[in-house]
Scaffold this motif. Structure first.
Motif, PDB file in Angstrom:
ATOM      1  N   CYS A   1       9.502  65.908 -69.098  1.00 37.22           N
ATOM      2  CA  CYS A   1       8.859  65.695 -70.488  1.00 37.22           C
ATOM      3  C   CYS A   1       7.325  65.938 -70.684  1.00 37.22           C
ATOM      4  O   CYS A   1       6.714  65.853 -69.562  1.00 37.22           O
TER       5      CYS A   1
ATOM      6  N   GLU B   1      10.746  60.549 -63.486  1.00 30.21           N
ATOM      7  CA  GLU B   1       9.532  61.119 -62.661  1.00 30.21           C
ATOM      8  C   GLU B   1       8.357  60.130 -62.664  1.00 30.21           C
ATOM      9  O   GLU B   1       7.484  59.924 -61.858  1.00 30.21           O
ATOM     10  N   ARG B   2       7.914  59.400 -63.899  1.00 27.46           N
ATOM     11  CA  ARG B   2       6.946  58.551 -63.864  1.00 27.46           C
ATOM     12  C   ARG B   2       7.239  57.163 -62.829  1.00 27.46           C
ATOM     13  O   ARG B   2       6.399  56.902 -62.353  1.00 27.46           O
TER      14      ARG B   2
ATOM     15  N   CYS C   1       5.419  62.905 -68.951  1.00 19.43           N
ATOM     16  CA  CYS C   1       5.263  63.005 -67.254  1.00 19.43           C
ATOM     17  C   CYS C   1       4.746  64.075 -66.878  1.00 19.43           C
ATOM     18  O   CYS C   1       4.038  64.044 -65.719  1.00 19.43           O
TER      19      CYS C   1
ATOM     20  N   CYS D   1      10.589  57.418 -67.859  1.00 24.64           N
ATOM     21  CA  CYS D   1      11.236  58.570 -67.273  1.00 24.64           C
ATOM     22  C   CYS D   1      11.314  58.358 -65.737  1.00 24.64           C
ATOM     23  O   CYS D   1      10.308  57.692 -65.147  1.00 24.64           O
TER      24      CYS D   1
HETATM   25 ZN    ZN Z   1       9.270  62.272 -68.799  1.00 27.38          ZN
END
Ligand code: ZN
Length: 128
Positions: A83, A54-55, A86, A52
């Protein structure tokens, strides 16, 4: 004038590698030292290798020695929240009071704390 976290997250979303879902997600994370890192979702044909936005942003910060998050902005056209995975990774590098802003394509912004989004997080403190 420097770009806002929203502008940086929207910019990152344009670089998403999402040939399977077509979803374009962007994130911008500011650390406690004021440095900002961008991330986009990077999908993989194995699906399990997908990561993702964010990560990506958080891991970029950590790999540059920045281990304390101050704020994060997540952008998708539809305003999707982070999610659970994350949120768990945010928990490793932030306090429950971390400001998480979720922005959508119409300019709507929803602001919550990490503690609001993941109230019973498993934290590094559990392993002490
Ligand atoms: Zn995520």
């Amino acid at each position: 004038m420097s770009k806002t976290l929203r502008e940086l997250a929207m910019d990152a979303a344009t670089r998403a590698h999402s040939p399977y879902s077509k979803a374009k997600v962007g994130a911008a994370v500011e650390t406690d030292s004021g440095k900002v890192y961008q991330g986009c979702n990077v999908e993989n044909s194995s699906f399990g290798g997908t990561i993702c936005a964010e990560r990506v942003a958080i891991l970029k910060a950590v790999s540059e020695g920045q281990k304390k998050l101050a704020r994060i902005y997540v952008y998708t056209v539809d305003g999707w929240p982070p999610c659970g995975l994350c949120l768990q990774v945010m928990t490793e590098f932030a306090d429950p009071g971390l400001e998480v802003t979720i922005g959508d394509g119409a300019g709507k912004e929803t602001r919550r704390t990490l503690g609001d989004l993941l109230p019973m997080a498993f934290t590094p403190g559990h392993l002490k």
